[in-house]
Design a protein around this motif. Structure first.
Motif, PDB file in Angstrom:
ATOM      1  N   ALA A  66       0.829  -1.204   0.000  1.00  0.00           N
ATOM      2  CA  ALA A  66       0.000   0.000   0.000  1.00  0.00           C
ATOM      3  C   ALA A  66       0.865   1.255   0.000  1.00  0.00           C
ATOM      4  O   ALA A  66       0.545   2.250  -0.664  1.00  0.00           O
ATOM      5  CB  ALA A  66      -0.924  -0.016   1.214  1.00  0.00           C
ATOM      6  N   LYS A  67       1.968   1.206   0.727  1.00  0.00           N
ATOM      7  CA  LYS A  67       2.866   2.358   0.801  1.00  0.00           C
ATOM      8  C   LYS A  67       3.528   2.646  -0.537  1.00  0.00           C
ATOM      9  O   LYS A  67       3.707   3.807  -0.940  1.00  0.00           O
ATOM     10  CB  LYS A  67       3.925   2.114   1.868  1.00  0.00           C
ATOM     11  CG  LYS A  67       4.857   3.294   2.099  1.00  0.00           C
ATOM     12  CD  LYS A  67       5.810   3.008   3.244  1.00  0.00           C
ATOM     13  CE  LYS A  67       6.726   4.218   3.498  1.00  0.00           C
ATOM     14  NZ  LYS A  67       7.656   3.974   4.627  1.00  0.00           N
ATOM     15  N   ILE A  68       3.886   1.594  -1.270  1.00  0.00           N
ATOM     16  CA  ILE A  68       4.609   1.762  -2.523  1.00  0.00           C
ATOM     17  C   ILE A  68       3.671   1.912  -3.722  1.00  0.00           C
ATOM     18  O   ILE A  68       3.875   2.767  -4.593  1.00  0.00           O
ATOM     19  CB  ILE A  68       5.557   0.560  -2.747  1.00  0.00           C
ATOM     20  CG1 ILE A  68       6.622   0.523  -1.645  1.00  0.00           C
ATOM     21  CG2 ILE A  68       6.216   0.637  -4.123  1.00  0.00           C
ATOM     22  CD1 ILE A  68       7.488  -0.718  -1.673  1.00  0.00           C
ATOM     23  N   LEU A  69       2.603   1.081  -3.753  1.00  0.00           N
ATOM     24  CA  LEU A  69       1.758   1.029  -4.939  1.00  0.00           C
ATOM     25  C   LEU A  69       0.388   1.680  -4.762  1.00  0.00           C
ATOM     26  O   LEU A  69      -0.299   1.957  -5.749  1.00  0.00           O
ATOM     27  CB  LEU A  69       1.547  -0.437  -5.355  1.00  0.00           C
ATOM     28  CG  LEU A  69       2.817  -1.224  -5.692  1.00  0.00           C
ATOM     29  CD1 LEU A  69       2.472  -2.693  -5.930  1.00  0.00           C
ATOM     30  CD2 LEU A  69       3.514  -0.618  -6.900  1.00  0.00           C
ATOM     31  N   GLY A  70      -0.018   1.907  -3.524  1.00  0.00           N
ATOM     32  CA  GLY A  70      -1.370   2.401  -3.283  1.00  0.00           C
ATOM     33  C   GLY A  70      -1.461   3.908  -3.175  1.00  0.00           C
ATOM     34  O   GLY A  70      -0.464   4.631  -3.239  1.00  0.00           O
ATOM     35  N   SER A  71      -2.668   4.380  -2.988  1.00  0.00           N
ATOM     36  CA  SER A  71      -2.924   5.798  -2.787  1.00  0.00           C
ATOM     37  C   SER A  71      -2.657   6.166  -1.333  1.00  0.00           C
ATOM     38  O   SER A  71      -2.810   5.336  -0.433  1.00  0.00           O
ATOM     39  CB  SER A  71      -4.397   6.114  -3.126  1.00  0.00           C
ATOM     40  OG  SER A  71      -4.780   7.366  -2.608  1.00  0.00           O
ATOM     41  N   GLY A  72      -2.269   7.382  -1.122  1.00  0.00           N
ATOM     42  CA  GLY A  72      -2.014   7.858   0.233  1.00  0.00           C
ATOM     43  C   GLY A  72      -3.249   8.388   0.927  1.00  0.00           C
ATOM     44  O   GLY A  72      -3.171   8.887   2.053  1.00  0.00           O
ATOM     45  N   ASP A  73      -4.407   8.280   0.264  1.00  0.00           N
ATOM     46  CA  ASP A  73      -5.642   8.802   0.864  1.00  0.00           C
ATOM     47  C   ASP A  73      -6.023   7.984   2.101  1.00  0.00           C
ATOM     48  O   ASP A  73      -5.764   6.785   2.165  1.00  0.00           O
ATOM     49  CB  ASP A  73      -6.796   8.741  -0.146  1.00  0.00           C
ATOM     50  CG  ASP A  73      -6.560   9.649  -1.332  1.00  0.00           C
ATOM     51  OD1 ASP A  73      -5.760  10.590  -1.202  1.00  0.00           O
ATOM     52  OD2 ASP A  73      -7.178   9.401  -2.393  1.00  0.00           O
ATOM     53  N   PRO A  74      -6.648   8.617   3.075  1.00  0.00           N
ATOM     54  CA  PRO A  74      -7.053   7.886   4.279  1.00  0.00           C
ATOM     55  C   PRO A  74      -8.229   6.955   4.003  1.00  0.00           C
ATOM     56  O   PRO A  74      -8.995   7.170   3.067  1.00  0.00           O
ATOM     57  CB  PRO A  74      -7.458   9.009   5.249  1.00  0.00           C
ATOM     58  CG  PRO A  74      -7.895  10.132   4.350  1.00  0.00           C
ATOM     59  CD  PRO A  74      -7.002  10.048   3.149  1.00  0.00           C
ATOM     60  N   VAL A  75      -8.366   5.923   4.821  1.00  0.00           N
ATOM     61  CA  VAL A  75      -9.534   5.057   4.737  1.00  0.00           C
ATOM     62  C   VAL A  75     -10.739   5.808   5.316  1.00  0.00           C
ATOM     63  O   VAL A  75     -10.606   6.644   6.193  1.00  0.00           O
ATOM     64  CB  VAL A  75      -9.313   3.736   5.498  1.00  0.00           C
ATOM     65  CG1 VAL A  75      -8.277   2.882   4.796  1.00  0.00           C
ATOM     66  CG2 VAL A  75      -8.916   3.982   6.947  1.00  0.00           C
ATOM     67  N   GLN A  76     -11.922   5.483   4.778  1.00  0.00           N
ATOM     68  CA  GLN A  76     -13.147   6.141   5.218  1.00  0.00           C
ATOM     69  C   GLN A  76     -13.823   5.338   6.335  1.00  0.00           C
ATOM     70  O   GLN A  76     -13.680   4.132   6.409  1.00  0.00           O
ATOM     71  CB  GLN A  76     -14.144   6.242   4.069  1.00  0.00           C
ATOM     72  CG  GLN A  76     -13.650   6.954   2.834  1.00  0.00           C
ATOM     73  CD  GLN A  76     -14.733   6.970   1.777  1.00  0.00           C
ATOM     74  OE1 GLN A  76     -15.644   7.779   1.809  1.00  0.00           O
ATOM     75  NE2 GLN A  76     -14.651   6.036   0.832  1.00  0.00           N
ATOM     76  N   ALA A  84     -16.090 -10.316  -4.268  1.00  0.00           N
ATOM     77  CA  ALA A  84     -15.470 -11.638  -4.353  1.00  0.00           C
ATOM     78  C   ALA A  84     -14.225 -11.548  -5.236  1.00  0.00           C
ATOM     79  O   ALA A  84     -14.242 -10.923  -6.298  1.00  0.00           O
ATOM     80  CB  ALA A  84     -16.452 -12.651  -4.928  1.00  0.00           C
ATOM     81  N   GLY A  85     -13.135 -12.180  -4.778  1.00  0.00           N
ATOM     82  CA  GLY A  85     -11.900 -12.191  -5.557  1.00  0.00           C
ATOM     83  C   GLY A  85     -11.161 -10.868  -5.597  1.00  0.00           C
ATOM     84  O   GLY A  85     -10.232 -10.699  -6.396  1.00  0.00           O
ATOM     85  N   ALA A  86     -11.550  -9.917  -4.755  1.00  0.00           N
ATOM     86  CA  ALA A  86     -10.941  -8.580  -4.800  1.00  0.00           C
ATOM     87  C   ALA A  86      -9.449  -8.636  -4.497  1.00  0.00           C
ATOM     88  O   ALA A  86      -9.007  -9.316  -3.569  1.00  0.00           O
ATOM     89  CB  ALA A  86     -11.638  -7.667  -3.793  1.00  0.00           C
ATOM     90  N   SER A  87      -8.671  -7.925  -5.298  1.00  0.00           N
ATOM     91  CA  SER A  87      -7.232  -7.821  -5.046  1.00  0.00           C
ATOM     92  C   SER A  87      -7.003  -6.895  -3.860  1.00  0.00           C
ATOM     93  O   SER A  87      -7.897  -6.156  -3.425  1.00  0.00           O
ATOM     94  CB  SER A  87      -6.533  -7.262  -6.283  1.00  0.00           C
ATOM     95  OG  SER A  87      -6.955  -5.927  -6.531  1.00  0.00           O
ATOM     96  N   ALA A  88      -5.797  -6.916  -3.341  1.00  0.00           N
ATOM     97  CA  ALA A  88      -5.445  -6.004  -2.251  1.00  0.00           C
ATOM     98  C   ALA A  88      -5.609  -4.555  -2.706  1.00  0.00           C
ATOM     99  O   ALA A  88      -6.048  -3.690  -1.932  1.00  0.00           O
ATOM    100  CB  ALA A  88      -4.010  -6.264  -1.801  1.00  0.00           C
ATOM    101  N   ALA A  89      -5.268  -4.282  -3.965  1.00  0.00           N
ATOM    102  CA  ALA A  89      -5.429  -2.928  -4.504  1.00  0.00           C
ATOM    103  C   ALA A  89      -6.893  -2.521  -4.506  1.00  0.00           C
ATOM    104  O   ALA A  89      -7.248  -1.390  -4.157  1.00  0.00           O
ATOM    105  CB  ALA A  89      -4.848  -2.855  -5.921  1.00  0.00           C
TER     106      ALA A  89
END
Length: 320
Positions: A66-76, A84-89
């Motif tokens: 998440a730190k390298i590939l994800g967005s820096g936005d906060p979780v809601q 179903a089958g959702a990736s970590a992204a």
């Protein structure tokens, strides 16, 4: 040396692929799953809960990616559906930018406040206590809510909706109507709501009761007898003669004019009918055997309509 470089590149590519697959590859989530992010949660605490619930394989791996590939936005804050089958992204994006799950509670037209209270208190996904709302302050409609939302907040939306609609409808009222305030409007509309379930009759019923109010006649509406007994719930039996003769602030058989207040929560159409009643001379009505009513201008007409109604009931075997 060249072979070492190639081997190193292959290892690096494999490592990068493994790292990327751990972020973008599909997960083992077998079916859509609800996941709640509490107020004030951090990505670290959320990752721990995701791992605990089996939605991700590793908290540390999820946080690193998440730190390298994800967005820096906060979780809601809120409740989300993880596909179903959702990736970590996809999981992170859902918690950062997705729509929360909306749940619904419906207040039907004519539901009295004691039953609004019971309906909200019976909803297990809401929290906290509420008082029984004042009669006539809730606008019948379907309202959405989030898991864990305080009941008092949902009730406040229901009451704000009534206040808003009533103000709008009052501003469009026709001249010469029988009510002089928004509160009187709700009171008379609550009687109209209880007296007919036929939408096309509402303005006619409102016109009839408006005529009675203007002429100072008792409204003689059976639901006003029942209200002090059950607070608007079904009586479950026939009204007794002693109840018809009871003197109180609601029984419109023993008083003239409007009762002390509403006897239920009327819907938009009943309120609109009171503010724009049908132009009619009718003062009486009786059931027509088809779910609606027959209206009469005079007592003689009414008596004849009652006679026909009794004939219908005899033909059905309801009377001797």
């Amino acid at each position: 040396m060249k072979r070492l470089v190639i081997a190193g590149a292959i290892v690096a590519a494999l490592a990068l692929g493994w790292f990327a697959y751990g972020w973008y590859g599909s997960s083992s989530v077998e079916k859509p799953t609800a996941f709640t992010v509490p107020d004030g949660a951090t990505l670290t605490s959320v990752a721990g809960k995701l791992e605990e619930d089996g939605l991700i394989g590793s908290k540390s791996g999820f946080l690193l990616r998440a730190k390298i590939l994800g967005s820096g936005d906060p979780v809601q804050k809120g409740e989300f559906e993880i596909p179903a089958g959702a990736s970590a992204a996809t999981i992170l994006d859902t918690l950062q930018h997705g729509m929360t799950i909306r749940r619904f509670v419906t207040v039907p037209e004519g539901l009295p406040s004691i039953m609004v209270y019971e309906r909200l208190m019976a909803e297990p996904l809401l929290t906290g206590p509420i008082p029984v709302p004042e009669e006539g302050t809730v606008l019948p409609d379907t309202y959405d809510f989030e898991r864990g939302e305080p009941r008092v907040r949902v009730l406040a939306r229901m009451q704000a909706a009534m206040k808003s609609y009533l103000a709008e409808a009052w501003s469009k009222r026709k001249p010469g109507i029988a009510v002089s305030t928004p509160q009187e409007t709700v009171t008379l509309a609550s009687i109209v709501e209880k007296e007919t379930g036929v939408a096309s009759e509402r303005r006619m019923v409102a016109g009839l009761y408006s005529n009675r109010v203007k002429q100072g006649m008792p409204l003689q509406a059976d639901p006003t007898i029942i209200y002090p007994i059950t607070k608007g719930k079904p009586l479950g039996r026939r009204i007794r003669q002693s109840e018809i003769a009871a003197v109180n602030g609601y029984n419109t058989y023993t008083m003239s004019g409007l009762p002390n207040g509403p006897i239920t929560n009327p819907g938009r159409e009943s309120i609109a009918a009171v503010l724009d009643p049908a132009p009619t001379q009718a003062l009486y009505m009786v059931a027509n055997g088809k779910g609606g009513h027959v209206f009469g201008n005079t007592l003689a007409e009414h008596n004849e309509n009652v006679r026909k109604w009794f004939e219908i009931r005899r033909a059905r075997g309801e009377l001797d």
